[in-house]
Write a protein that holds these residues in place. Structure first.
Motif, short mmCIF file in Angstrom:
data_model
loop_
_atom_site.label_atom_id
_atom_site.label_comp_id
_atom_site.label_asym_id
_atom_site.label_seq_id
_atom_site.Cartn_x
_atom_site.Cartn_y
_atom_site.Cartn_z
N VAL A 1 0.57 -1.07 0.11
CA VAL A 1 -0.19 0.20 0.02
C VAL A 1 0.84 1.33 -0.52
O VAL A 1 0.91 2.29 -0.91
N ALA A 2 1.83 1.20 1.15
CA ALA A 2 2.69 2.06 1.09
C ALA A 2 3.85 2.78 -0.53
O ALA A 2 3.55 3.84 -0.44
N THR A 3 3.52 1.43 -0.85
CA THR A 3 4.88 1.30 -2.09
C THR A 3 3.40 2.61 -3.23
O THR A 3 3.89 3.45 -4.21
N ASP A 4 2.20 1.67 -3.79
CA ASP A 4 0.87 1.96 -4.21
C ASP A 4 0.97 4.13 -4.26
O ASP A 4 1.22 4.86 -5.00
N PHE A 5 1.32 4.06 -2.57
CA PHE A 5 1.15 5.61 -2.62
C PHE A 5 2.23 7.14 -3.44
O PHE A 5 2.43 7.59 -4.13
N ALA A 6 3.04 5.93 -3.32
CA ALA A 6 4.38 6.53 -3.31
C ALA A 6 4.75 7.30 -4.50
O ALA A 6 4.74 7.93 -5.52
#
Lengths: 437, 437
Positions: free
Chosen positions: B374-379
């Motif tokens: 999920v964090a990667t998606d935001f980034a």
């Protein structure tokens, strides 16, 4: 109005004189210099500072002011032909009053933040402005940046305002908030406020309620179309408020605030400043720290509240600039404001005749009949009791009484009599109550 | 101004035409009739009702209106020579627009509560008033009894307003408040609001945000000296707000409100209406039931809030009367208001480019690596994360993400991508965030 029309109107620049260059004055100068293009567009003419009158040319200031604008000759500055608008932020009665009158007589419009002067001798100024056909504005005099005078004068002018209650002194609100939050005593909270710059070295004007009383007089005059001066205002400060009072308020879901209250009662007005217990559910109870708020009750609009920063250089300067632009627009259009309406000419009701409610907390002997004796005392003074709570036993027995509405003198007499009662060891807390408890 | 001077000024009575006699109009008529002596003293001339235009003479009304004042000929009433002031409380685009234009062209001043018309075609009206040299006032169009337009136009005119956030629709605030207080779903809360008269039988204008969008356009125009119409306003209503969204807000100490937001961003403005999570510590979070409030941020004044009743016959009539008295005073003194300032002429920023913050609540598979994915998606969408909270285990695992500020389009794209992720079972709640969380 389109931009084109603004430009078409933009004829001669308007000259501005700033009297005083302290915390507020220096911000006014900064905003005039930095915002010149926007202000010119909003006014329809450029605003040009003709001079800034100061006591000492070399005093340290919060904002750098171009040296060629500074002058120690305030009277000479006001008298200049090219001064159309005067900002008075010196404070105090003289020389402020004399300068304002000179400015008005010369045809300049004046904006002032001087609540003490307005509350002492406002009518002299209003009449001078009326006579000269110029404007006198003073939004900054009450509750700093919060637009409250204009709403009372204009927005609510078709309504009947019945009550105004204001937290209009940030210093005392800060102190009471600290007492409420940390259980601090008055002296301790005052010392902290002084350390943080929320209270002055000589805090008398704030903590004794003089500042709030001046504002109460101004609010009452505008809200009720009458004339009220500072000397008409009943005044108690917060120096007698104890940690015990605050705890007692807390125990009943209330908080202690210093309120400026202006109330319509029949044809008369009651205008007063004193500590008050209000329930935490009241909108004024949520006003924390050094913030200000004014709560207005009126026949048709119902309850309104205006909230914001009540002091400080920038917020006060914002209110001054709002008035300055309005006066400048009037100059451009050849108009003036409607002036102060005092047609109602109401008598000020003495505090003793004003109807209030009391919260009384008593240390009592833990004996049968105490409650009956106290209740009888209230009844004999013609005061009905709204609620009684008995707490603790033995040496700690406490009786808390909240009265119904009664003339303040009757309530005060009741309390005086309670102090002399055999069963009552101490009247621990006496405070007036506002809002449904 | 003394009473004597008021009397001296009092020459001819001013004639008033009231167009529309519904909930607001009937209260306007009542206040004019009951308050005639006070209003005359405040204006400096008596206000006399020349006629009340209605669709049906025999319709039931909240207030009894003298039969000889009623007429079905609104155009004829407006055209009368002895009508100086016109109150338009019909609502809707036509015939209101035509009647207002006729009134202005005939030299009458007009007060209107018609937000839909002002937001759709305000400039036509402003220009007609400017051309005719008469007044057009409309305080009642936004937030009912709360003085907010005049403070923006006048009190804050020397300041730079940077953001306005308003709870300007009582119906939706009532519904969201019920959902927050009782955990009710949207449909249930709407049904209750309809039962109690807080929502209309066809609630579309309120719950889809059209009413708030019209008010947002008016607020933005005045706050930023530009022209914004209803079609410029990005709009989302509250029909998609679920009990889960409200619960999710609650879990993070926030509350869901429908806000009308007007924001300055560089030279552009962003104007939008959508549901927002705000922390309970924010002043707007304390606005309960059908009340309204407008929160204003500005460079010098700081934060201000204006609170009160946003609708209803009497509160709205109070605002109408305030404007009416002001216009009448102008007539007596031969003045007019400064008119609408639109010199800044700002572009409206598209919603996708507007910087916002999102709160996203995800039902996720309870597997290692979910948070990282999920964090990667935001980034990958260029959005930084402000806070993440993981809750529950197994089938109930939830991930709550609060982003930092990013362009709305980037945030929307992130959410869209999350919906397609293998680990994400459901995007349970997506909501924009205002205020420090």
């Amino acid at each position: 109005m389109s931009s084109n029309k603004t430009t078409a109107r933009a004829v001669e620049p308007l000259g501005v004189a700033v009297l005083g260059c302290g915390v507020v004055g220096s911000q006014v100068v900064r905003l005039l210099l930095e915002g010149d293009a926007d202000l010119a567009a909003r006014v329809g003419a450029p605003l040009e500072i003709r001079g800034v009158a100061v006591r000492r040319l070399d005093a340290p200031r919060d904002v750098e002011v171009p040296a060629d604008l500074l002058t120690t000759d305030a009277h000479g500055l006001v008298a200049r032909d090219d001064v159309d608008l005067v900002v008075e932020v010196i404070g105090g009665i003289e020389p402020a009053r004399g300068l304002i009158l000179e400015a008005l007589e010369s045809g300049a419009s004046v904006v002032t933040a001087n609540k003490a002067l307005l509350a002492e001798d406002g009518p002299t100024l209003y009449e001078a402005a009326e006579k000269a056909g110029t404007d006198l504005y003073y939004e900054a005099a009450v509750a700093g940046a919060i637009p409250i005078l204009r709403p009372l004068r204009d927005s609510l002018v078709g309504d009947q305002v019945t009550k105004v209650m204001g937290i209009v002194n940030g210093t005392t609100n800060y102190i009471l908030d600290k007492m409420d939050t940390y259980g601090a005593g008055f002296e301790e909270a005052l010392a902290e406020a002084q350390e943080l710059g929320y209270a002055e070295a000589d805090p008398t004007a704030d903590i004794e309620g003089f500042d709030a009383a001046a504002k109460a007089a101004i609010l009452a005059s505008l809200a009720f179309h009458t004339r009220v001066t500072a000397s008409d205002v009943y005044r108690e400060g917060i120096t007698e408020v104890t940690a015990g009072d605050v705890a007692s308020a807390k125990a009943m879901g209330s908080v202690v605030k210093l309120l400026a209250i202006a109330e319509l009662d029949g044809d008369e007005v009651s205008v007063r400043v004193h500590p008050v217990m209000i329930p935490r559910s009241h909108a004024l109870a949520t006003v924390r720290g050094a913030y200000n708020a004014v709560f207005v009750e009126s026949d048709s609009a119902g309850d309104l509240m205006f909230y914001g920063q009540g002091a400080g250089g920038e917020p006060t300067a914002s209110a001054v600039l709002g008035d300055l632009v309005t006066m400048a627009r009037h100059k451009v259009l050849g108009m003036r404001s409607f002036g102060e309406s005092a047609y109602a000419d109401r008598a000020v009701r003495p505090m003793g005749d004003t109807v209030t409610r009391y919260h009384v907390s008593l240390d009592v002997a833990d004996k049968a009949g105490v409650l009956a004796a106290v209740a009888t005392d209230f009844a004999e003074h013609g005061v009905s009791i709204n609620a009684v709570r008995q707490e603790g036993r033995g040496a700690d027995a406490q009786l808390v009484v909240v009265s119904h509405e009664a003339p303040d003198a009757a309530l005060a007499a009741t309390v005086q009599h309670l102090r002399e009662m055999e069963y009552v060891r101490d009247v621990a807390s006496v405070m007036r109550v506002e809002g449904a408890v």
